[in-house]
Design an enzyme around this catalytic site. Sequence first.
Site, PDB file in Angstrom:
ATOM      1  N   HIS A 184      37.063  -8.840  -1.985  1.00 38.56           N
ATOM      2  CA  HIS A 184      36.219  -8.461  -1.079  1.00 38.56           C
ATOM      3  C   HIS A 184      35.874  -9.148   0.098  1.00 38.56           C
ATOM      4  O   HIS A 184      35.717 -10.332  -0.074  1.00 38.56           O
ATOM      5  CB  HIS A 184      34.782  -7.660  -1.765  1.00 38.56           C
ATOM      6  CG  HIS A 184      33.907  -8.703  -2.356  1.00 38.56           C
ATOM      7  ND1 HIS A 184      33.180  -9.593  -1.430  1.00 38.56           N
ATOM      8  CD2 HIS A 184      33.798  -9.442  -3.367  1.00 38.56           C
ATOM      9  CE1 HIS A 184      32.559 -10.689  -2.053  1.00 38.56           C
ATOM     10  NE2 HIS A 184      33.002 -10.361  -3.376  1.00 38.56           N
ATOM     11  N   GLU A 194      32.378  -7.792 -10.913  1.00 39.91           N
ATOM     12  CA  GLU A 194      32.101  -9.076 -10.961  1.00 39.91           C
ATOM     13  C   GLU A 194      31.574  -9.538 -12.511  1.00 39.91           C
ATOM     14  O   GLU A 194      30.970  -8.754 -13.001  1.00 39.91           O
ATOM     15  CB  GLU A 194      31.282  -9.490  -9.948  1.00 39.91           C
ATOM     16  CG  GLU A 194      31.062 -11.197  -9.636  1.00 39.91           C
ATOM     17  CD  GLU A 194      32.460 -11.963  -9.475  1.00 39.91           C
ATOM     18  OE1 GLU A 194      33.495 -11.879 -10.399  1.00 39.91           O
ATOM     19  OE2 GLU A 194      32.480 -12.764  -8.519  1.00 39.91           O
TER      20      GLU A 194
END
Length: 375
Positions: free
Chosen positions: A100, A205
């Site tokens: 990202h 994550e």
Amino acid sequence: MKISTLHTAVLGLAALAKASYINYTTVTGYFMQDEVSTDPSTFVYYEENFGLINRTYEGETYNRNSKDLTQWQRFYNEVVRLNQESPCNVEYKVFFFGRHGDGYHNDAQAYYGTPAWNCYWAEIDGNDTTTWHDAALSQLGVEQAQTAHNFWQQLIVDQRIHTPDAYFTSPLTRCLQTANVTFEGLELPRNSASFKPMVKELFREGISIHTCDNRRSKNYIHNLFPEWIIESGFTINDELWNGITAETTDAQNMRSKKVLDEVFEELGNRNHEQNLFVSVTSHSGEIGSILSVLGHRTFSLNTGAVIPVLIRAETQEKDVVTKCHAWTVSAHCTTPPATSLANCVCASSAAAVTTPLVTMTSEPSTTSGPVCYDA
Ligand SMILES: *[C@@H]1O[C@H](CO)[C@@H](O)[C@H](O)[C@H]1NC(C)=O
Ligand SMILES: *[C@@H]1O[C@H](CO)[C@@H](O)[C@H](O)[C@H]1NC(C)=O
Ligand SMILES: *[C@@H]1O[C@H](CO)[C@@H](O)[C@H](O)[C@H]1NC(C)=O
Ligand SMILES: *[C@@H]1O[C@H](CO)[C@@H](O)[C@H](O)[C@H]1NC(C)=O
């Protein structure tokens, strides 16, 4: 101690079973990122054709047509060939793992310094001016995703690159936004798969006690991108993040293996041999974990960077055991610590605590914590 050892042994025996197991390896020789001479800290994927090495492939010299094809077209043909010539329990796919773009949590970590960030700031929702709980992209992060968008568009036009046949993303907002800006509105080649990503829980994550790792609800994600597919079984609220315990490296690697298995199964079910290029939008820690499961060398990505990996997946029959890796409790402070300290030492010698500093949006599930997978 004795009791727990016995317990584990009994569990292990009970869970032992023959099952299919996918062994993943990274095929080297195709991308610069696999070469030890490539420095990840200075490598810029959009200045290096994604790292695709200019070379000829086996059998090509006999094919006159290949001289009119671009390197990306020839590479795609090479992946087709590898699949055609491999035994039926071996598959090759190219995964584009995108990190990202820069998020508000990245900026806050830089601003407060990593020790103070880990110790206190990351455990709260934000400060008076910024929110980083399930952080959104900063302006820089949006621009990085636009860079990726422009690069894909350029490769589609100039090199007639085969665009992804399937798209997956982490459920955290910064990845949803990155995938959207990168791929929405691209002028895709005719007959290519449209951009309709699947949101997958396990591409998130590494689960720490940081609020930036706590995802929003399924309804929030659906309302943000109503056209996207949310995988089946995706819980309404985040049942993995609890603000108290964090995944260890072993636990995360086991999850990364699991999510790769899920994707290979999903793509196999859709159409074997046709889903050769796959896009995954995820995070630095999670992509690092996946690379290690794939046997890829360590390759840290800057925010917004993308790394392609040619994956060989061999399905074997193997004795598998259900394994669990315990998560660890992460202590933190209740007020800002001294930023100069390398470790978590709280102000006024106060002891670090293990209770969350934020109000939980939902009760952490009782299954929160170690998640068990076949290994
Ligand atoms: C996976 O495949 C690699 C390469 O073929 C081999 O070296 C390795 O031993 C295999 N691992 C397992 C667990 O079978
Ligand atoms: C690869 O080939 C392209 C097109 O011929 C060229 O523009 C590019 O500089 C080459 N890259 C390398 C690393 O040699
Ligand atoms: C909040 O954090 C940001 C960094 O993410 C910083 O720029 C800003 O000054 C902070 N605000 C306050 C009120 O400290
Ligand atoms: C998705 O990306 C497009 C193109 O960059 C942008 O216009 C739109 O606002 C984005 N949608 C969301 C929900 O972020």
